[in-house]
Scaffold this motif. Structure first.
Motif, short mmCIF file in Angstrom:
data_model
loop_
_atom_site.label_atom_id
_atom_site.label_comp_id
_atom_site.label_asym_id
_atom_site.label_seq_id
_atom_site.Cartn_x
_atom_site.Cartn_y
_atom_site.Cartn_z
N LEU A 37 0.83 -1.20 0.00
CA LEU A 37 0.00 0.00 0.00
C LEU A 37 0.86 1.25 0.00
O LEU A 37 1.82 1.36 0.79
CB LEU A 37 -0.91 0.04 1.23
N ALA A 38 0.56 2.17 -0.89
CA ALA A 38 1.20 3.48 -0.94
C ALA A 38 0.49 4.29 -2.00
O ALA A 38 -0.37 3.78 -2.73
CB ALA A 38 2.70 3.37 -1.25
N ARG A 39 0.85 5.55 -2.12
CA ARG A 39 0.20 6.41 -3.12
C ARG A 39 0.82 6.26 -4.50
O ARG A 39 0.15 6.46 -5.50
CB ARG A 39 0.27 7.87 -2.67
N ARG A 40 2.11 5.92 -4.58
CA ARG A 40 2.81 5.89 -5.87
C ARG A 40 2.63 4.52 -6.54
O ARG A 40 3.37 3.58 -6.28
CB ARG A 40 4.28 6.24 -5.67
N ALA A 41 1.64 4.46 -7.40
CA ALA A 41 1.27 3.19 -8.03
C ALA A 41 2.41 2.60 -8.85
O ALA A 41 2.58 1.38 -8.90
CB ALA A 41 0.03 3.38 -8.89
N ASP A 42 3.19 3.45 -9.52
CA ASP A 42 4.27 2.94 -10.37
C ASP A 42 5.34 2.24 -9.54
O ASP A 42 5.83 1.17 -9.92
CB ASP A 42 4.88 4.07 -11.20
N ARG A 43 5.67 2.82 -8.40
CA ARG A 43 6.66 2.19 -7.52
C ARG A 43 6.15 0.85 -7.00
O ARG A 43 6.90 -0.13 -6.92
CB ARG A 43 6.97 3.10 -6.33
N LEU A 44 4.88 0.81 -6.62
CA LEU A 44 4.31 -0.43 -6.11
C LEU A 44 4.29 -1.52 -7.17
O LEU A 44 4.58 -2.68 -6.88
CB LEU A 44 2.88 -0.18 -5.62
N ALA A 45 3.95 -1.13 -8.40
CA ALA A 45 3.91 -2.11 -9.49
C ALA A 45 5.29 -2.71 -9.72
O ALA A 45 5.42 -3.92 -9.92
CB ALA A 45 3.40 -1.44 -10.77
N ASP A 46 6.32 -1.88 -9.69
CA ASP A 46 7.68 -2.38 -9.87
C ASP A 46 8.08 -3.34 -8.75
O ASP A 46 8.69 -4.39 -9.01
CB ASP A 46 8.67 -1.21 -9.92
N LEU A 47 7.72 -2.98 -7.52
CA LEU A 47 8.07 -3.84 -6.38
C LEU A 47 7.31 -5.16 -6.45
O LEU A 47 7.87 -6.23 -6.17
CB LEU A 47 7.76 -3.12 -5.07
N ALA A 48 6.04 -5.09 -6.81
CA ALA A 48 5.25 -6.32 -6.93
C ALA A 48 5.85 -7.25 -7.98
O ALA A 48 5.92 -8.48 -7.77
CB ALA A 48 3.80 -5.98 -7.28
#
Length: 249
Positions: A37-48
């Motif tokens: 969970l976080a606001r920066r969707a692009d960062r989360l997608a990369d981590l996932a």
């Protein structure tokens, strides 16, 4: 290091960078399903994608912890089911003298560091208490050593972290009897994006000098503490953990 968190389902806030991202990685590597969970969707997608490439399970959920998390919880439940491990990591550190009257910074820190923590706890309390009836359930709040210290220009930030530390202690009186472990982690100087949010150049210079003199923990080292605490036997609660660079006093 990795630990045994097989079949655990975790939510990690502030997972786009720093301690949150590293915590998500070590939990996933230890066998947990992790909702990021976080606001920066692009960062989360990369981590996932990184977690999945390593054979782990991850779900990226763009969310602002200061707002309504009903839809966020539904997304997590649809993908992974009931949550039994929550890491409240989202936070912001801003620094200016009180005399500067930066009410914008005060509101942002209070909203994220206190209200956001409460929102997340409220959203997943039923999950944690239900999970505790059958197995291990953990709530981990990331506070700061600043909860106990005084620093010029950081009065509001340290006050918000003192609130998190005291909240965690009080939550144990409510959650402990229900079988939910509450762990309050208080890192010292740590690599993160927090200092980059400070717009006072004098304070930034002081922080830089302090980091150079004392050193700092890596975000991964703090994440390791979180994973260690949540992987202990069900009846063992590491309730308060201070983790500092050796030279920080």
């Amino acid at each position: 290091m990795t630990y045994d968190l097989t079949n655990r389902t975790a939510v990690v806030t502030g997972a786009a960078s720093g301690i949150g991202a590293e915590t998500a990685l070590v939990l996933a590597r230890s066998g947990a399903r992790v909702a990021l969970l976080a606001r920066r969707a692009d960062r989360l997608a990369d981590l996932a994608e990184k977690i999945k490439a390593e054979g782990g399970q991850a779900l990226a959920v763009a969310a602002d912890v200061t707002g309504d998390l009903t839809d966020t919880a539904a997304t997590v439940h649809d993908a992974f089911g009931r949550v039994d491990l929550v890491v409240n990591n989202a936070g912001v550190m801003l620094a200016n003298p009180i005399a500067a009257g930066r009410t914008d910074e005060w509101r942002r820190m209070i909203d994220t560091n206190i209200t956001g923590v409460l929102n997340v706890i409220h959203t997943f309390t039923k999950d944690l208490t239900s999970a505790a009836e059958e197995g291990t359930a953990d709530l981990v709040n990331i506070s700061s050593i600043g909860a106990h210290l005084t620093f010029p220009n950081f009065a509001v930030y340290t006050a918000t972290k003192a609130a998190v530390t005291h909240l965690s202690a009080n939550l144990r009186t409510e959650f402990g009897p229900l079988g939910v472990r509450v762990t309050n982690v208080e890192p010292g100087l740590t690599e993160s994006e927090l200092a980059s949010h400070v717009d006072n150049t004098e304070v930034v210079d002081e922080l830089t000098t302090w980091f150079e003199g004392v050193g700092r923990l890596t975000a991964a080292e703090v994440a390791d503490v979180v994973a260690y605490a949540t992987s202990r036997a069900r009846h063992v609660n590491l309730r308060q953990i201070m983790v500092l660079p050796t030279k920080q006093v």
